[in-house]
Write an enzyme that holds these catalytic residues in place. Structure first.
Site, PDB file in Angstrom:
ATOM      1  N   ARG A 241       0.816  -1.210   0.000  1.00 27.08           N
ATOM      2  CA  ARG A 241       0.000   0.000   0.000  1.00 27.08           C
ATOM      3  C   ARG A 241       0.853   1.264   0.000  1.00 27.08           C
ATOM      4  O   ARG A 241       0.381   2.343  -0.365  1.00 27.08           O
ATOM      5  CB  ARG A 241      -0.971  -0.029   1.189  1.00 27.08           C
ATOM      6  CG  ARG A 241      -2.115   0.954   1.088  1.00 27.08           C
ATOM      7  CD  ARG A 241      -3.404   0.450   1.753  1.00 27.08           C
ATOM      8  NE  ARG A 241      -3.209  -0.224   3.014  1.00 27.08           N
ATOM      9  CZ  ARG A 241      -3.095   0.377   4.208  1.00 27.08           C
ATOM     10  NH1 ARG A 241      -3.115   1.703   4.277  1.00 27.08           N
ATOM     11  NH2 ARG A 241      -2.943  -0.332   5.307  1.00 27.08           N
TER      12      ARG A 241
ATOM     13  N   TYR B 247     -15.887  14.675 -17.942  1.00 25.79           N
ATOM     14  CA  TYR B 247     -16.381  13.304 -17.879  1.00 25.79           C
ATOM     15  C   TYR B 247     -17.534  13.258 -16.881  1.00 25.79           C
ATOM     16  O   TYR B 247     -17.474  13.866 -15.809  1.00 25.79           O
ATOM     17  CB  TYR B 247     -15.240  12.382 -17.468  1.00 25.79           C
ATOM     18  CG  TYR B 247     -15.656  10.982 -17.118  1.00 25.79           C
ATOM     19  CD1 TYR B 247     -16.433  10.217 -17.986  1.00 25.79           C
ATOM     20  CD2 TYR B 247     -15.273  10.408 -15.911  1.00 25.79           C
ATOM     21  CE1 TYR B 247     -16.816   8.933 -17.660  1.00 25.79           C
ATOM     22  CE2 TYR B 247     -15.642   9.116 -15.574  1.00 25.79           C
ATOM     23  CZ  TYR B 247     -16.416   8.392 -16.459  1.00 25.79           C
ATOM     24  OH  TYR B 247     -16.799   7.118 -16.131  1.00 25.79           O
TER      25      TYR B 247
ATOM     26  N   ASP C 284      -7.320  17.416 -17.136  1.00 23.66           N
ATOM     27  CA  ASP C 284      -7.551  16.027 -17.527  1.00 23.66           C
ATOM     28  C   ASP C 284      -7.055  15.877 -18.963  1.00 23.66           C
ATOM     29  O   ASP C 284      -7.635  16.411 -19.894  1.00 23.66           O
ATOM     30  CB  ASP C 284      -9.041  15.691 -17.419  1.00 23.66           C
ATOM     31  CG  ASP C 284      -9.324  14.207 -17.629  1.00 23.66           C
ATOM     32  OD1 ASP C 284      -8.611  13.582 -18.440  1.00 23.66           O
ATOM     33  OD2 ASP C 284     -10.263  13.679 -17.020  1.00 23.66           O
TER      34      ASP C 284
ATOM     35  N   LYS D 228      -7.611   4.282 -20.513  1.00 20.74           N
ATOM     36  CA  LYS D 228      -7.858   4.615 -21.913  1.00 20.74           C
ATOM     37  C   LYS D 228      -6.589   4.462 -22.759  1.00 20.74           C
ATOM     38  O   LYS D 228      -6.105   3.363 -22.948  1.00 20.74           O
ATOM     39  CB  LYS D 228      -8.449   6.026 -21.994  1.00 20.74           C
ATOM     40  CG  LYS D 228      -9.587   6.318 -21.007  1.00 20.74           C
ATOM     41  CD  LYS D 228     -10.712   5.302 -21.048  1.00 20.74           C
ATOM     42  CE  LYS D 228     -11.988   5.756 -20.333  1.00 20.74           C
ATOM     43  NZ  LYS D 228     -11.875   5.858 -18.869  1.00 20.74           N
TER      44      LYS D 228
END
Length: 396
Positions: free
Chosen positions: A82, A136, A201, A226
């Site tokens: 982590r 988005y 973004d 993507k």
């Protein structure tokens, strides 16, 4: 899998060195892999460990204290999955090099990455966000619903400076925007932000087409699912930024657990190697399809960004759902950036969660279709689109 020696390589091994700048295509292939030959390796190792042995608990305590103070990557071997992972670190190093930033921090998804940014700013008492639509749909919803305690002011680029407040922690834009492909002048927006960090973004453009950090953005967000992954088989997000902010993001990631799986980190690093080739080839297809769509009488309007890219949006005169139902080669599915071409109806899916009036006000009409163009032959793609458009009535 890798040898024990390779699996415990330090983060320092894969960090960029102060060398002569390399071309983007070269960085895409070599960044994050510069140490492999010295280890007798060609393919990057996949380290699936969740924990790492240490017989010096005092040193471990000191390293954990240092991480708690600054969020800096621990020196030496990893501590716990982590806190960080060597395979994921390779991807982070490579993406930072491609975006031209000091650091990058990877997350389990693009939304986890955006959430970490919002939480990091909120932890400093800076809960207010200034944002420009369209974004988005889930990013829009996260801000509008205040799910993380944030408050948002929506504005156009010209209104950013006036929308800033003493508690503004972030300005958020997406360019080209999802799904209309609207573009903003990033340098002008960054100037309007003053001392407030600008987050861009960059999912649609990728560093192949633009590097927002060079235009004044402090934070660059990707849904790495993507184009960075590029094959529709990995879910991830990443923020490229300076090392100071990266430290805060690592602390949020550690506390909230939104870590990227090592196998995903490996697939992303592999995807980056072909990113420039894929983006340029798909962009050439998209530009040609945009030209043909603009000449088709069944199409009311075509959106294609000046910067180029592999995304096309278009509005039809008739029922867009008939086009979705009519494709055979093109895949009717959400997401984007894969090697194959995808089509979807934003008002029904990706932006359904946004209020209908606000959605339309941002230019997302009910007849808009979003096309993520892949690497197929452009004539085959056009034949499929033309057939699907055959069911669309032409207004006279």
């Amino acid at each position: 899998m890798d040898s024990a020696a390779a699996s415990t390589s330090t983060y320092d091994d894969v960090r960029p060195s102060a060398t002569t700048p390399r071309a983007l295509a070269t960085e895409a292939v070599h960044a994050g892999r510069d140490d492999l030959a010295r280890q007798g390796l060609h393919a990057p190792p996949i380290d699936l460990s969740t924990t790492y042995p240490s017989y010096d608990s005092r040193a471990e305590a000191a390293r954990i204290d240092a991480f708690a103070a600054t969020g800096a990557e621990p020196d030496g071997p990893p501590v716990y999955g982590r806190l960080g992972n060597p395979t994921v670190a390779r991807f982070e190093t490579a993406l930072a090099r491609l975006e031209g930033t000091e650091s990058a921090v990877a997350f389990a998804s693009g939304m986890a990455a955006l959430s970490a940014v919002l939480l990091a700013r909120a932890s400093m008492g800076l809960r207010h966000v200034v944002a420009v639509r369209p974004l988005y749909g889930c990013s829009d919803h996260l801000l509008t619903a205040g799910l993380l305690g944030s408050e948002v002011t929506w504005t156009d680029p010209a209104g950013i400076a006036d929308a800033l407040r003493p508690d503004t922690g972030l300005v958020l834009v997406e360019s080209p925007a999802n799904p209309t492909l609207a573009e903003v002048d990033l340098r002008a927006v960054a100037h309007a932000c003053g001392s407030v960090p600008l987050l861009v973004d960059n999912t649609f453009a990728t560093p192949v087409l633009q590097r927002p950090a060079e235009q004044g953005a402090r934070l660059v967000l990707h849904s790495a699912t993507k184009y960075l992954g590029g094959h529709g088989d990995v879910l991830a997000g990443v923020v490229a930024c300076d090392e100071e902010f990266a430290g805060r993001l690592r602390q949020v990631r550690f506390a909230t657990g939104g870590v990227l799986h090592p196998l995903a980190g490996y697939l992303l690093l592999r995807g980056l190697a072909t990113l420039p080739v894929r983006v340029r080839a798909a962009s050439a297809n998209a530009a040609e399809l945009a030209r043909r769509l603009a000449d088709d009488p069944r199409v009311a309007r075509v959106h294609y960004p000046r910067i180029g890219g592999a995304m096309v949006a278009f509005e039809v005169h008739g029922d867009p759902h008939e086009v979705i139902a009519g494709v055979r080669l093109i895949t009717p599915a959400v997401s984007l950036g894969s090697v194959d071409t995808l089509i979807q109806h934003p008002a029904s899916i990706s932006h359904r969660i946004v209020d209908a009036d606000e959605r339309r006000g941002a230019g997302v009409s009910d007849r808009l279709l979003r096309l993520s163009v892949g690497l197929e032959d452009v004539d085959d793609l056009w034949r499929d689109l033309r057939g699907a458009l055959g069911a669309v009535a032409v207004e006279v």
